[in-house]
Write a protein that holds these residues in place. Structure first.
Motif, PDB file in Angstrom:
ATOM      1  N   ASP A  30      70.060  56.707   3.455  1.00  0.00           N
ATOM      2  CA  ASP A  30      68.735  56.612   3.437  1.00  0.00           C
ATOM      3  C   ASP A  30      67.382  57.019   3.102  1.00  0.00           C
ATOM      4  OD1 ASP A  30      69.168  57.494   5.997  1.00  0.00           O
ATOM      5  OD2 ASP A  30      69.800  59.110   5.094  1.00  0.00           O
ATOM      6  N   ALA A  31      67.443  56.467   1.320  1.00  0.00           N
ATOM      7  CA  ALA A  31      67.136  56.617   0.696  1.00  0.00           C
ATOM      8  C   ALA A  31      67.680  56.745  -1.178  1.00  0.00           C
ATOM      9  CB  ALA A  31      65.678  58.008   0.020  1.00  0.00           C
ATOM     10  N   ASP A  51      64.417  54.105   2.336  1.00  0.00           N
ATOM     11  CA  ASP A  51      63.497  54.282   0.824  1.00  0.00           C
ATOM     12  C   ASP A  51      63.389  54.204  -0.128  1.00  0.00           C
ATOM     13  OD1 ASP A  51      61.359  55.445   2.639  1.00  0.00           O
ATOM     14  OD2 ASP A  51      61.588  57.489   1.874  1.00  0.00           O
ATOM     15  N   ASP A  75      64.121  67.511  -2.430  1.00  0.00           N
ATOM     16  CA  ASP A  75      63.080  67.801  -1.334  1.00  0.00           C
ATOM     17  C   ASP A  75      64.200  66.440  -0.122  1.00  0.00           C
ATOM     18  OD1 ASP A  75      61.373  69.435  -2.413  1.00  0.00           O
ATOM     19  OD2 ASP A  75      60.132  67.869  -3.001  1.00  0.00           O
ATOM     20  N   TYR A  76      64.449  65.339  -0.881  1.00  0.00           N
ATOM     21  CA  TYR A  76      64.691  64.261  -0.019  1.00  0.00           C
ATOM     22  C   TYR A  76      66.654  64.955   0.542  1.00  0.00           C
ATOM     23  CZ  TYR A  76      61.753  60.248  -0.719  1.00  0.00           C
ATOM     24  OH  TYR A  76      60.884  59.155  -0.170  1.00  0.00           O
ATOM     25  N   GLN A  81      68.065  63.312   4.242  1.00  0.00           N
ATOM     26  CA  GLN A  81      69.023  62.319   4.392  1.00  0.00           C
ATOM     27  C   GLN A  81      69.728  62.532   2.888  1.00  0.00           C
ATOM     28  OE1 GLN A  81      64.808  59.909   3.694  1.00  0.00           O
ATOM     29  NE2 GLN A  81      65.211  60.728   5.137  1.00  0.00           N
ATOM     30  N   VAL A  83      71.250  60.387  -0.174  1.00  0.00           N
ATOM     31  CA  VAL A  83      69.807  60.360  -1.322  1.00  0.00           C
ATOM     32  C   VAL A  83      70.932  59.219  -2.201  1.00  0.00           C
ATOM     33  CG1 VAL A  83      69.052  60.693  -3.064  1.00  0.00           C
ATOM     34  CG2 VAL A  83      68.931  62.200  -0.674  1.00  0.00           C
TER      35      VAL A  83
END
Ligand code: SAM
Length: 244
Positions: A30-31, A51, A75-76, A81, A83
């Motif tokens: 997702d990121a 992202d 945070d992500y 998410q 990551v």
């Protein structure tokens, strides 16, 4: 819902040097939080919805603080998410991996570490030489050429680095190599020791220059350019070729 972080070693730059696992995690992320040296076509393996967040740290430039990068990761992932933390070469080599692992552990976020092709290994391959030349290189050692302030580290083992039976690879060492070489010669390294300056390996800008350590230090005292580079020296095989 807690997410998951994959630390992915991107290899030296050529996307074909990504592992299958690395490509898989990129495609499902997702990121993606990436360093400068992991940018470019490697990011094409991320999905269109991911992202892409640059958190690059390059010498001589203003860079995000390490605790900011760790905070972003937490945070992500805390938002559920998947990551990918993309680092050049192998994440565990001069990659400040430990700080980020500690931040995730403290936040209770699960992670995995996927190894990548270290730039030193890719450089030897690209130059057409083994890193450990048979019968002459008894050891291979990787060393950083700069400390957290960009200066030659004061605590490096000069006797080991001047060992004629070791193949040494200096990371982030272009700026400090003249000073390093002066110290090495004082510890007995012959100035005519073979050396290779390997720059931007496995990218379109790659170049490799063969010289002696003395000639290389002289060149780097004049102009260092801005390409990421490794300096290899020691009992290097003679069959390899330089290229621009
Ligand atoms: C922060 S360290 C990360 C090393 C990385 N983890 C690895 O395994 O190669 C960055 C340094 O690695 C070296 N480096 C990384 N990629 C490179 C490349 N494609 N060509 C030459 N040197 C590279 C340079 O010395 C650069 O300044």
């Amino acid at each position: 819902m807690t997410g998951f972080v994959s630390f992915v070693g991107s290899g030296p730059g050529d996307p074909e040097l990504l592992t299958l696992k690395a490509a898989d995690r990129l495609g499902r992320a997702d990121a993606v939080l990436f360093d400068d040296l992991s940018a470019g076509p490697i990011l094409d393996h991320a999905g269109p919805e991911a992202d892409l967040v640059g958190v690059g740290k390059r010498a001589g430039r203003v860079s995000p603080r390490q605790n900011h990068v760790s905070r972003l990761l937490v945070d992500y992932a805390s938002a559920g998410q998947r990551v990918v933390r993309l680092k050049s070469g192998d994440s565990g080599l001069f990659g400040r991996l430990e700080e980020e692992l500690i931040a995730l552990r403290e936040a209770g976020i699960p992670y995995e570490i996927i190894p990548g092709v270290p730039s030193a290994v890719a450089a030897a391959a690209q130059c057409g030489i083994p890193l450990t030349r048979r019968l002459t290189a008894r050891r291979v050692q990787f060393v950083t050429g700069h400390d957290t302030n960009g200066r030659l580290p004061q605590d490096i083992n000069l006797a080991a680095l001047a060992d004629p039976s070791a193949c040494t690879v200096v990371f982030m060492g272009k700026r400090t190599f003249p000073a390093l070489l002066a110290a090495l010669c004082a510890h007995g390294l012959p100035p005519e020791t073979p050396a290779i300056l390997a720059e931007a390996i496995s990218t379109p800008a790659q170049a490799a220059h063969r010289a002696t350590v003395a000639a290389l230090a002289e060149r780097l005292a004049g102009e260092i350019g801005d390409k990421p580079a490794l300096i290899l020296y020691g009992p290097l095989a003679e069959i390899g070729v330089g290229f621009d």
